[in-house]
Design a protein around this motif. Structure first.
Motif, PDB file in Angstrom:
ATOM      1  N   ASN A 132      44.723  52.964 -30.940  1.00 51.04           N
ATOM      2  CA  ASN A 132      45.530  52.047 -31.770  1.00 51.04           C
ATOM      3  C   ASN A 132      46.879  52.673 -32.138  1.00 51.04           C
ATOM      4  OD1 ASN A 132      43.397  50.131 -31.795  1.00 51.04           O
ATOM      5  ND2 ASN A 132      42.419  51.240 -33.480  1.00 51.04           N
ATOM      6  N   ASN A 133      47.506  53.330 -31.131  1.00 52.62           N
ATOM      7  CA  ASN A 133      48.827  53.965 -31.284  1.00 52.62           C
ATOM      8  C   ASN A 133      48.833  55.141 -32.257  1.00 52.62           C
ATOM      9  OD1 ASN A 133      50.216  52.231 -29.466  1.00 52.62           O
ATOM     10  ND2 ASN A 133      50.252  50.639 -31.061  1.00 52.62           N
ATOM     11  N   ALA A 134      47.665  55.619 -32.636  1.00 51.89           N
ATOM     12  CA  ALA A 134      47.562  56.797 -33.507  1.00 51.89           C
ATOM     13  C   ALA A 134      46.987  57.956 -32.700  1.00 51.89           C
ATOM     14  CB  ALA A 134      46.673  56.504 -34.709  1.00 51.89           C
ATOM     15  N   ARG A 135      47.616  59.119 -32.824  1.00 52.94           N
ATOM     16  CA  ARG A 135      47.140  60.285 -32.084  1.00 52.94           C
ATOM     17  C   ARG A 135      45.817  60.767 -32.677  1.00 52.94           C
ATOM     18  NH1 ARG A 135      49.863  64.378 -28.948  1.00 52.94           N
ATOM     19  NH2 ARG A 135      51.861  63.412 -29.453  1.00 52.94           N
ATOM     20  N   LEU A 136      44.831  60.940 -31.796  1.00 52.25           N
ATOM     21  CA  LEU A 136      43.524  61.410 -32.228  1.00 52.25           C
ATOM     22  C   LEU A 136      43.440  62.931 -32.252  1.00 52.25           C
ATOM     23  CD1 LEU A 136      41.255  58.958 -30.195  1.00 52.25           C
ATOM     24  CD2 LEU A 136      41.763  58.844 -32.635  1.00 52.25           C
ATOM     25  N   ALA A 137      43.892  63.552 -31.170  1.00 49.91           N
ATOM     26  CA  ALA A 137      43.751  65.006 -31.062  1.00 49.91           C
ATOM     27  C   ALA A 137      44.581  65.510 -29.897  1.00 49.91           C
ATOM     28  CB  ALA A 137      42.282  65.384 -30.848  1.00 49.91           C
ATOM     29  N   ASN A 138      44.856  66.813 -29.930  1.00 46.71           N
ATOM     30  CA  ASN A 138      45.501  67.519 -28.826  1.00 46.71           C
ATOM     31  C   ASN A 138      44.627  68.709 -28.436  1.00 46.71           C
ATOM     32  OD1 ASN A 138      47.896  65.901 -28.947  1.00 46.71           O
ATOM     33  ND2 ASN A 138      49.034  67.668 -28.165  1.00 46.71           N
ATOM     34  N   HIS A 139      44.523  68.957 -27.134  1.00 47.50           N
ATOM     35  CA  HIS A 139      43.740  70.090 -26.650  1.00 47.50           C
ATOM     36  C   HIS A 139      44.456  70.735 -25.480  1.00 47.50           C
ATOM     37  CE1 HIS A 139      40.093  69.064 -28.996  1.00 47.50           C
ATOM     38  NE2 HIS A 139      40.473  67.807 -28.787  1.00 47.50           N
ATOM     39  N   PRO A 249      37.163  51.303 -25.301  1.00 48.91           N
ATOM     40  CA  PRO A 249      38.151  50.539 -24.536  1.00 48.91           C
ATOM     41  C   PRO A 249      39.453  50.349 -25.315  1.00 48.91           C
ATOM     42  CG  PRO A 249      35.984  49.565 -24.281  1.00 48.91           C
ATOM     43  CD  PRO A 249      35.839  50.651 -25.320  1.00 48.91           C
ATOM     44  N   GLY A 250      40.564  50.542 -24.611  1.00 51.51           N
ATOM     45  CA  GLY A 250      41.878  50.461 -25.233  1.00 51.51           C
ATOM     46  C   GLY A 250      42.454  51.814 -25.612  1.00 51.51           C
ATOM     47  N   ASP A 251      41.602  52.832 -25.715  1.00 54.40           N
ATOM     48  CA  ASP A 251      42.084  54.179 -26.036  1.00 54.40           C
ATOM     49  C   ASP A 251      42.742  54.803 -24.813  1.00 54.40           C
ATOM     50  OD1 ASP A 251      41.068  53.775 -28.536  1.00 54.40           O
ATOM     51  OD2 ASP A 251      39.350  55.112 -28.310  1.00 54.40           O
ATOM     52  N   VAL A 252      43.568  55.820 -25.063  1.00 55.90           N
ATOM     53  CA  VAL A 252      44.412  56.387 -24.010  1.00 55.90           C
ATOM     54  C   VAL A 252      44.312  57.911 -24.025  1.00 55.90           C
ATOM     55  CG1 VAL A 252      46.835  56.729 -23.300  1.00 55.90           C
ATOM     56  CG2 VAL A 252      46.029  54.455 -23.980  1.00 55.90           C
ATOM     57  N   VAL A 253      44.340  58.484 -22.819  1.00 53.19           N
ATOM     58  CA  VAL A 253      44.453  59.940 -22.645  1.00 53.19           C
ATOM     59  C   VAL A 253      45.741  60.206 -21.873  1.00 53.19           C
ATOM     60  CG1 VAL A 253      43.389  62.038 -21.729  1.00 53.19           C
ATOM     61  CG2 VAL A 253      41.950  60.145 -22.513  1.00 53.19           C
ATOM     62  N   GLU A 254      46.556  61.146 -22.362  1.00 55.93           N
ATOM     63  CA  GLU A 254      47.752  61.591 -21.643  1.00 55.93           C
ATOM     64  C   GLU A 254      47.589  63.068 -21.290  1.00 55.93           C
ATOM     65  OE1 GLU A 254      51.381  58.713 -23.247  1.00 55.93           O
ATOM     66  OE2 GLU A 254      51.344  60.844 -23.785  1.00 55.93           O
ATOM     67  N   VAL A 255      47.863  63.383 -20.019  1.00 50.79           N
ATOM     68  CA  VAL A 255      47.684  64.753 -19.542  1.00 50.79           C
ATOM     69  C   VAL A 255      48.977  65.207 -18.876  1.00 50.79           C
ATOM     70  CG1 VAL A 255      46.282  66.303 -18.129  1.00 50.79           C
ATOM     71  CG2 VAL A 255      45.245  64.250 -19.139  1.00 50.79           C
ATOM     72  N   ARG A 256      49.420  66.393 -19.233  1.00 50.36           N
ATOM     73  CA  ARG A 256      50.631  66.970 -18.644  1.00 50.36           C
ATOM     74  C   ARG A 256      50.473  68.483 -18.578  1.00 50.36           C
ATOM     75  NH1 ARG A 256      54.988  64.745 -22.178  1.00 50.36           N
ATOM     76  NH2 ARG A 256      53.400  63.200 -22.713  1.00 50.36           N
ATOM     77  N   ALA A 257      51.353  69.134 -17.818  1.00 48.97           N
ATOM     78  CA  ALA A 257      51.385  70.594 -17.803  1.00 48.97           C
ATOM     79  C   ALA A 257      51.855  71.091 -19.168  1.00 48.97           C
ATOM     80  CB  ALA A 257      52.313  71.089 -16.693  1.00 48.97           C
ATOM     81  N   ALA A 258      51.137  72.037 -19.729  1.00 51.74           N
ATOM     82  CA  ALA A 258      51.485  72.576 -21.046  1.00 51.74           C
ATOM     83  C   ALA A 258      52.630  73.580 -20.932  1.00 51.74           C
ATOM     84  CB  ALA A 258      50.267  73.239 -21.670  1.00 51.74           C
ATOM     85  N   ASN A 259      53.349  73.737 -22.028  1.00 50.00           N
ATOM     86  CA  ASN A 259      54.353  74.800 -22.096  1.00 50.00           C
ATOM     87  C   ASN A 259      53.680  76.172 -22.198  1.00 50.00           C
ATOM     88  OD1 ASN A 259      56.577  73.004 -22.065  1.00 50.00           O
ATOM     89  ND2 ASN A 259      56.364  72.640 -24.260  1.00 50.00           N
TER      90      ASN A 259
END
Length: 285
Positions: A132-139, A249-259
Motif C-alpha cells: 500500500n505504498n508503504a515500505r515494509l522492510a529493507n534487507h 497480492p498487490g505487494d511489491v518487491v524491488e531488487v537492485r545491486a547494493a552499494n
C-alpha cells in the motif's frame, strides 16, 4: 586495540572448540573477541564478550557456507573483512581449512594487505518490500532473494518490471534473483547458469515455471527489478535462506545491486573454476 568477531555454527562441537582457540589466540595478542549473545552462551569462554559484530576489525566465520551467510547478515552492510573457516564439506565461500586458521590469523595480524593477504569484494543485493505504498522492510543478500509460493500445490503469479518497463508475468512456484556468488546456490538447482563471482550482474531465474518462457536472464547490475504479487495467493520472501516476510497480492518487491559489498579475506588466489572442478569431481580432459 583490535577487535575480533566470531560467528560460529553453534550446534557443532568441533566448531565451538575452534572458536575457543580463536578467542584464546586473540587474548594472547591483547585483542578483544566479540560474539553475539547466542554464540557467547554456546562458546562459553572467558575470552569472549557479547557485542555488535559490525564494529569489529575482522570477523571469523567458523562452519560452512551457511555460517558465512549468517556472518555477512550480522554485519548489516558494514564492510568488515570476513575470514571463512571451512569445517567438513568443501564450501564455495570459506578461505581456509581448520589447520590453516591460526597461521592465517597471524598473517592477517602482522602482514600487509596485497602481499600476505588481500580482500575479495562480492556484490550484495538490496531488497525492499512495499505494501500500500508503504515500505515494509529493507534487507541485504549475498546469495539471493527468493519470492516463492506460500502454500504447496499452487503456482503464484508475479508481474516483473525491469527498469520501470513491464517485462512479463510469471506463473511459477517462484522467482530467484541472485548475485554471481549466489549463482551456485538455489539458482543453479533451478537450472540457472553459473556466473563468475568477479562479475557485477543480477540473475533472474524462475522456479518451476508453468509457461513457455522458462529461461534465466542475466541482467546488468544497475538494472532494477520490480516484482508485484498478483492474483490471490500469498508469497514468502527469503534472503539467503532466511524467511523475512510474507506478502499479499498487490505487494511489491524491488531488487537492485547494493552499494555495500561483502568483503572476504584471502591468502592465496582462489580460481573459481577450480573450486567448481573439485566440487563436481570434473576431470582434466
Amino acid at each position: 586495540m583490535s577487535r575480533i568477531g566470531i560467528a560460529v555454527h553453534r550446534f557443532r562441537p568441533d566448531a565451538l572448540e575452534v572458536a575457543r582457540e580463536v578467542a584464546a589466540w586473540a587474548s594472547t595478542h591483547q585483542m578483544v573477541t566479540i560474539v553475539d549473545e547466542a554464540d557467547s552462551a554456546a562458546i562459553n569462554s572467558p575470552h569472549v564478550q557479547p557485542g555488535r559484530l559490525a564494529d569489529v576489525d575482522l570477523l571469523v566465520s567458523i562452519g560452512g557456507d551457511g555460517t558465512m551467510l549468517r556472518a555477512i547478515r550480522s554485519l548489516e552492510g558494514a564492510t568488515v573483512p570476513v575470514l571463512g573457516v571451512n569445517l567438513g564439506l568443501l564450501g564455495y565461500l570459506a578461505a581456509v581449512e581448520q589447520e590453516q586458521l591460526l597461521p592465517s590469523l597471524e598473517a592477517w595480524r602482522t602482514g600487509v594487505e596485497g602481499t600476505q593477504f588481500f580482500y575479495d569484494d562480492r556484490m550484495l543485493l538490496e531488497v525492499a518490500m512495499w505494501s500500500n505504498n508503504a515500505r515494509l522492510a529493507n534487507h541485504l543478500a549475498l546469495n539471493e532473494v527468493v519470492i516463492e509460493k506460500k502454500d504447496a500445490g499452487h503456482t503464484v503469479r508475479l508481474a516483473v518490471d525491469i527498469d520501470k518497463v513491464p517485462f512479463t508475468t510469471y506463473a511459477a512456484d517462484g522467482l530467484i534473483l541472485s548475485t554471481p556468488t549466489g549463482s551456485t546456490a538455489y539458482s543453479m538447482s533451478a537450472r540457472g547458469p553459473i556466473l563468475s563471482p568477479r562479475l557485477r550482474a543480477m540473475l533472474l531465474t524462475p522456479v518451476s515455471p508453468h509457461m513457455l518462457f522458462d529461461r534465466s536472464m542475466v541482467l546488468d547490475a544497475p538494472e532494477v527489478v520490480r516484482i508485484e504479487v498478483i492474483g490471490h495467493r500469498h508469497v514468502n520472501v527469503a534472503t539467503d535462506g532466511d524467511l523475512v516476510h510474507t506478502l499479499k497480492p498487490g505487494d511489491v518487491v524491488e531488487v537492485r545491486a547494493a552499494n555495500e559489498v561483502a568483503r572476504f579475506v584471502r591468502f592465496e588466489e582462489q580460481r573459481f573454476h577450480q573450486i567448481l572442478k573439485t566440487k563436481f569431481g570434473l576431470s582434466d580432459r
